[in-house]
Motif scaffolding. Structure first.
Motif, PDB file in Angstrom:
ATOM      1  N   LYS A  83       3.201  -6.461  -7.296  1.00  0.00           N
ATOM      2  CA  LYS A  83       2.570  -7.974  -7.695  1.00  0.00           C
ATOM      3  C   LYS A  83       3.123  -8.983  -6.810  1.00  0.00           C
ATOM      4  N   PRO A  84       3.216  -8.822  -5.448  1.00  0.00           N
ATOM      5  CA  PRO A  84       3.919  -9.812  -4.847  1.00  0.00           C
ATOM      6  C   PRO A  84       3.061 -11.153  -4.702  1.00  0.00           C
ATOM      7  N   LYS A  85       3.644 -12.185  -4.462  1.00  0.00           N
ATOM      8  CA  LYS A  85       2.967 -13.526  -4.292  1.00  0.00           C
ATOM      9  C   LYS A  85       2.698 -13.738  -2.547  1.00  0.00           C
ATOM     10  N   LYS A  86       3.353 -12.799  -1.893  1.00  0.00           N
ATOM     11  CA  LYS A  86       3.199 -12.834  -0.481  1.00  0.00           C
ATOM     12  C   LYS A  86       3.181 -11.615   0.262  1.00  0.00           C
ATOM     13  N   ILE A  87       2.401 -11.463   1.306  1.00  0.00           N
ATOM     14  CA  ILE A  87       2.206 -10.254   2.091  1.00  0.00           C
ATOM     15  C   ILE A  87       2.560 -10.713   3.525  1.00  0.00           C
ATOM     16  N   LEU A  88       3.283 -10.063   4.340  1.00  0.00           N
ATOM     17  CA  LEU A  88       3.281 -10.080   5.727  1.00  0.00           C
ATOM     18  C   LEU A  88       2.750  -8.506   6.155  1.00  0.00           C
ATOM     19  N   ALA A  89       1.674  -8.894   7.001  1.00  0.00           N
ATOM     20  CA  ALA A  89       0.886  -7.684   7.552  1.00  0.00           C
ATOM     21  C   ALA A  89       1.198  -7.759   8.965  1.00  0.00           C
ATOM     22  N   LYS A  90       2.148  -6.735   9.274  1.00  0.00           N
ATOM     23  CA  LYS A  90       2.237  -6.567  10.852  1.00  0.00           C
ATOM     24  C   LYS A  90       1.441  -5.316  11.433  1.00  0.00           C
ATOM     25  N   THR A  91       0.401  -6.011  12.227  1.00  0.00           N
ATOM     26  CA  THR A  91      -0.419  -5.410  13.024  1.00  0.00           C
ATOM     27  C   THR A  91      -0.098  -5.156  14.413  1.00  0.00           C
ATOM     28  N   LEU A  92       1.039  -5.332  14.892  1.00  0.00           N
ATOM     29  CA  LEU A  92       1.277  -5.478  16.391  1.00  0.00           C
ATOM     30  C   LEU A  92       1.191  -4.008  17.015  1.00  0.00           C
ATOM     31  N   GLU A  93       1.488  -2.843  16.173  1.00  0.00           N
ATOM     32  CA  GLU A  93       1.299  -1.568  16.821  1.00  0.00           C
ATOM     33  C   GLU A  93       0.079  -0.914  16.466  1.00  0.00           C
ATOM     34  N   MET A  94      -0.762  -1.705  15.674  1.00  0.00           N
ATOM     35  CA  MET A  94      -2.185  -0.834  15.150  1.00  0.00           C
ATOM     36  C   MET A  94      -3.057  -0.683  16.351  1.00  0.00           C
ATOM     37  N   GLN A  95      -3.580   0.581  16.422  1.00  0.00           N
ATOM     38  CA  GLN A  95      -4.530   0.796  17.512  1.00  0.00           C
ATOM     39  C   GLN A  95      -5.575   1.454  16.815  1.00  0.00           C
ATOM     40  N   HIS A  96      -6.094   1.050  15.716  1.00  0.00           N
ATOM     41  CA  HIS A  96      -7.304   1.629  15.014  1.00  0.00           C
ATOM     42  C   HIS A  96      -8.244   0.575  14.971  1.00  0.00           C
ATOM     43  N   THR A  97      -9.211   0.519  15.557  1.00  0.00           N
ATOM     44  CA  THR A  97     -10.400  -0.598  15.373  1.00  0.00           C
ATOM     45  C   THR A  97     -11.180  -0.309  14.240  1.00  0.00           C
ATOM     46  N   ILE A  98     -11.100  -1.219  13.338  1.00  0.00           N
ATOM     47  CA  ILE A  98     -11.847  -1.278  11.898  1.00  0.00           C
ATOM     48  C   ILE A  98     -13.102  -1.307  12.007  1.00  0.00           C
ATOM     49  N   SER A  99     -14.235  -0.444  11.866  1.00  0.00           N
ATOM     50  CA  SER A  99     -15.620  -0.588  11.778  1.00  0.00           C
ATOM     51  C   SER A  99     -16.059  -1.376  10.820  1.00  0.00           C
ATOM     52  N   PRO A 100     -17.189  -1.971  10.827  1.00  0.00           N
ATOM     53  CA  PRO A 100     -17.743  -2.800   9.804  1.00  0.00           C
ATOM     54  C   PRO A 100     -17.705  -2.217   8.296  1.00  0.00           C
ATOM     55  N   ASP A 101     -18.263  -0.866   8.444  1.00  0.00           N
ATOM     56  CA  ASP A 101     -18.203   0.044   7.218  1.00  0.00           C
ATOM     57  C   ASP A 101     -16.742   0.118   6.489  1.00  0.00           C
ATOM     58  N   GLU A 102     -15.567   0.303   7.433  1.00  0.00           N
ATOM     59  CA  GLU A 102     -14.405   0.304   7.106  1.00  0.00           C
ATOM     60  C   GLU A 102     -14.016  -0.728   6.548  1.00  0.00           C
ATOM     61  N   GLN A 103     -14.351  -2.154   6.844  1.00  0.00           N
ATOM     62  CA  GLN A 103     -13.796  -3.565   6.620  1.00  0.00           C
ATOM     63  C   GLN A 103     -14.483  -3.513   5.194  1.00  0.00           C
ATOM     64  N   GLU A 104     -15.864  -3.065   4.960  1.00  0.00           N
ATOM     65  CA  GLU A 104     -16.370  -3.468   3.552  1.00  0.00           C
ATOM     66  C   GLU A 104     -15.734  -2.715   2.720  1.00  0.00           C
ATOM     67  N   LYS A 105     -15.362  -1.077   3.096  1.00  0.00           N
ATOM     68  CA  LYS A 105     -14.569  -0.494   1.808  1.00  0.00           C
ATOM     69  C   LYS A 105     -13.141  -1.046   1.896  1.00  0.00           C
ATOM     70  N   HIS A 106     -12.399  -1.598   2.756  1.00  0.00           N
ATOM     71  CA  HIS A 106     -11.273  -1.946   2.708  1.00  0.00           C
ATOM     72  C   HIS A 106     -11.293  -3.262   1.673  1.00  0.00           C
ATOM     73  N   ASN A 107     -12.197  -4.274   1.775  1.00  0.00           N
ATOM     74  CA  ASN A 107     -12.314  -5.302   1.277  1.00  0.00           C
ATOM     75  C   ASN A 107     -12.853  -5.078  -0.175  1.00  0.00           C
ATOM     76  N   ASP A 108     -13.508  -4.068  -0.576  1.00  0.00           N
ATOM     77  CA  ASP A 108     -13.909  -3.579  -1.956  1.00  0.00           C
ATOM     78  C   ASP A 108     -12.779  -3.186  -2.833  1.00  0.00           C
ATOM     79  N   ILE A 109     -11.648  -2.644  -1.878  1.00  0.00           N
ATOM     80  CA  ILE A 109     -10.558  -2.192  -2.603  1.00  0.00           C
ATOM     81  C   ILE A 109      -9.517  -3.316  -2.658  1.00  0.00           C
TER      82      ILE A 109
END
Length: 133
Positions: free
Chosen positions: A51-77
């Motif tokens: 239950k953090p109050k803050k999140i640091l999301a480091k995506t500098l090395e991320m090389q996966h393009t998130i499709s619209p379907d994946e974005q929707e499922k991510h957001n639902d979770i």
């Protein structure tokens, strides 16, 4: 303190600052859609546990393009969890890959009922400074 790790993501929790740091790793270049969702579910488990109050999301090395379907499922979770844990700040250190950067920004921008502040950064120091404010 490192709490979970897969070939694609590292999740750490720092109790003194109520911060979860999630770092997407270079192996995401070979990540499948199902593996992406497994890692999102793992991220969600860590958020619900700590239950953090803050999140640091480091995506500098991320090389996966998130499709619209994946974005929707991510957001639902993830987005209901952000609300449930009363997240205050989300700092995103963005990937240099334009497609990845756009797909990540679409996820955050889709949260029209966000009760938290979010901001994008090109470096970790600036992100940490903002989170500490």
């Amino acid at each position: 303190m490192l709490v979970k790790q897969t070939p694609f993501i590292k999740l750490s929790y720092f109790s003194e600052t109520e911060l979860v740091e999630l770092e997407w790793l270079a192996a995401t270049v070979d990540m499948t859609v199902e593996e992406f969702h497994e890692n999102v579910r793992l991220q969600n488990e860590v958020l619900l546990e700590h239950k953090p109050k803050k999140i640091l999301a480091k995506t500098l090395e991320m090389q996966h393009t998130i499709s619209p379907d994946e974005q929707e499922k991510h957001n639902d979770i993830i987005l209901p969890t952000f609300k449930a844990i009363e997240l205050e700040k989300l700092a995103i250190v963005v990937s240099q890959d334009l497609f990845t950067q756009v797909s990540i920004s679409q996820i955050v921008d889709d949260d029209t009922a966000a009760g938290y502040q979010s901001n994008y950064f090109e470096d970790i120091t600036s992100a940490m400074d903002w989170l500490a404010e």
